[in-house]
Design an enzyme around this catalytic site. Structure first.
Site, PDB file in Angstrom:
ATOM      1  N   SER A  58       4.040   2.683   8.017  1.00 48.37           N
ATOM      2  CA  SER A  58       3.958   1.566   7.003  1.00 48.37           C
ATOM      3  C   SER A  58       5.015   0.977   6.306  1.00 48.37           C
ATOM      4  O   SER A  58       5.812   1.828   6.009  1.00 48.37           O
ATOM      5  CB  SER A  58       2.794   1.728   5.962  1.00 48.37           C
ATOM      6  OG  SER A  58       1.491   2.342   6.613  1.00 48.37           O
ATOM      7  N   HIS A  80       0.844  -1.342  -0.032  1.00 45.23           N
ATOM      8  CA  HIS A  80      -0.040   0.116  -0.096  1.00 45.23           C
ATOM      9  C   HIS A  80       0.884   1.093  -0.069  1.00 45.23           C
ATOM     10  O   HIS A  80       0.394   2.401  -0.149  1.00 45.23           O
ATOM     11  CB  HIS A  80      -1.166  -0.094   1.196  1.00 45.23           C
ATOM     12  CG  HIS A  80      -0.517   0.206   2.596  1.00 45.23           C
ATOM     13  ND1 HIS A  80      -0.543  -0.745   3.328  1.00 45.23           N
ATOM     14  CD2 HIS A  80       0.209   1.378   3.157  1.00 45.23           C
ATOM     15  CE1 HIS A  80       0.103  -0.361   4.704  1.00 45.23           C
ATOM     16  NE2 HIS A  80       0.282   0.919   4.387  1.00 45.23           N
ATOM     17  N   ASP A 131      -0.109  -7.600   1.601  1.00 46.62           N
ATOM     18  CA  ASP A 131       0.624  -6.336   1.439  1.00 46.62           C
ATOM     19  C   ASP A 131       2.114  -6.309   1.568  1.00 46.62           C
ATOM     20  O   ASP A 131       2.582  -5.984   2.586  1.00 46.62           O
ATOM     21  CB  ASP A 131      -0.130  -5.644   2.868  1.00 46.62           C
ATOM     22  CG  ASP A 131       0.022  -4.082   2.814  1.00 46.62           C
ATOM     23  OD1 ASP A 131       0.518  -3.345   1.800  1.00 46.62           O
ATOM     24  OD2 ASP A 131      -0.282  -3.477   3.808  1.00 46.62           O
TER      25      ASP A 131
END
Length: 286
Positions: A219, A84, A134
Site C-alpha cells: 500500500s 489508509h 486514498d
C-alpha cells in the site's frame, strides 16, 4: 490486489457476496494493497529507483509487528503514500521514512516524519469507501538528496506499467521480503474492476502473470509508466483490490491516480513548506 482480469460474471458475483469489512479487516486490507511479488509473484528489482520510499509500521492488534507501507518521493522533503497507511486506527508508524534503498530495512536515506497530511475526502471504511481519496502526504524533517519522481497523466488502457513494493510475497500472510520487488503490469479499463471501484481518480490495473499483484505491505507504493525520455513517471498510488472478496493475487488492483490530485498535492506542499533552501526544492511535475 489481483493479477488476472475477472470475467464480468465473476466480478458481479464478488460484488454480491462480499461483506463489508470491520475496522480490523480494513486495517489488514490497508497493509495488503500494493505491488505484487512482494508483490505476490513479482521479482527482485532490476534497476535503481531512487524515489522509492518505505514507511515502517505495525498493527499489534492484528499480530503484525514488522510491517510497512510504500511511498514515493515527489519532492526532496515530501513523500506521497496511501491515506489508509496513515489514518487507520490500530496502525502505528515507527516515525521514519527510508528513501532510495533496494532493501527494506537497510541503506538509502532515513528521515524522521515531521508531519502527515491525509486527503480531506478520505473516509476510513470497508469496501469501495476505503478506496475513495486514498492519498496522504508525509513531510520529512529535512530534505534528502535523491531525485524525486515526476507525477504524470496515466496512459490509455493497455499502457505498460510497473509496480514496486516491499509487501508480502505470500498471499494472505505477512511474509515481507528484504529486497525491493517489482511487477510489470498494464492499465485496465474502468470495467475491468468491479462496478463502483475504478473511475477518473482510481486506476484499474491488470497483469498477465498468473497469481501476481500487490498485496499486504505494498500500500502507498508507486505505479509507474515510462515517459518518452525513458524515465519513470508516477501515475498511481497502491490502494487496494479492484473487486471485493477476492484474494490479492486473483483480481485487478486499484491505484489512486496521482495526477487527479495534483492540485491538492501542490497546494499542500506550498502551504506547508519548511525553511529549506530554495535550491533544494524541485517541482513534482513539469
Amino acid at each position: 490486489m489481483f493479477s488476472a482480469k475477472l470475467s464480468r460474471t465473476a466480478v458481479r458475483t464478488a460484488v454480491r457476496t462480499a461483506a463489508v469489512g470491520a475496522l480490523a479487516a480494513v486495517a489488514c486490507a490497508t497493509l495488503m494493497a500494493g505491488s505484487a511479488g512482494a508483490i505476490v509473484n513479482g521479482g527482485d528489482s532490476t534497476e535503481r529507483y531512487p524515489f522509492m520510499a518505505t514507511i515502517p509500521e505495525s498493527a499489534p492488534t492484528l499480530g503484525l509487528v514488522d510491517g510497512n507501507c510504500g511511498a514515493s518521493l515527489i519532492d526532496p522533503q515530501w513523500v506521497l503514500t496511501a491515506a489508509h497507511c496513515i489514518a487507520v486506527e490500530g496502525i502505528e508508524l515507527e516515525g521514519i521514512v527510508r528513501v532510495g534503498s533496494e532493501h527494506r530495512k537497510t541503506g538509502g536515506t532515513v528521515r524522521k516524519i515531521d508531519r502527515t497530511f491525509v486527503h480531506p475526502g478520505y473516509v476510513n471504511g470497508g469496501g469501495i469507501a476505503a478506496n475513495k481519496d486514498d492519498l496522504a502526504l508525509v513531510r520529512l524533517d529535512r530534505p534528502v538528496t535523491q531525485r524525486p519522481i515526476r507525477i504524470a497523466e496515466p496512459g490509455r488502457p493497455g499502457t505498460a506499467t510497473r509496480l514496486l513494493g516491499y509487501g508480502t510475497t505470500v498471499d494472505g500472510k505477512f511474509a515481507f521480503p528484504e529486497r525491493l520487488q517489482e511487477l510489470n503490469t498494464r492499465l485496465g479499463a474502468v470495467s475491468d474492476c468491479a462496478p463502483g471501484f475504478a473511475d477518473a481518480t482510481r486506476l484499474c490495473t491488470l497483469t498477465t502473470k498468473p497469481k501476481a499483484m500487490a498485496c499486504h505491505g505494498d500500500s502507498g507504493g508507486p505505479q509507474l509508466q515510462k515517459a518518452r525520455n525513458g524515465r519513470w513517471e508516477l501515475i498511481g498510488v497502491t490502494s487496494g483490490p479492484g473487486a471485493p472478496g477476492v484474494p490479492c493475487s486473483e483480481g485487478p488492483g486499484l491505484y489512486t491516480s496521482a495526477s487527479a490530485y495534483q492540485g491538492w498535492i501542490q497546494q499542500t506542499l506550498k502551504d506547508n513548506r519548511t525553511a529549506a533552501p530554495a535550491a533544494d526544492l524541485v517541482p513534482t511535475a513539469g
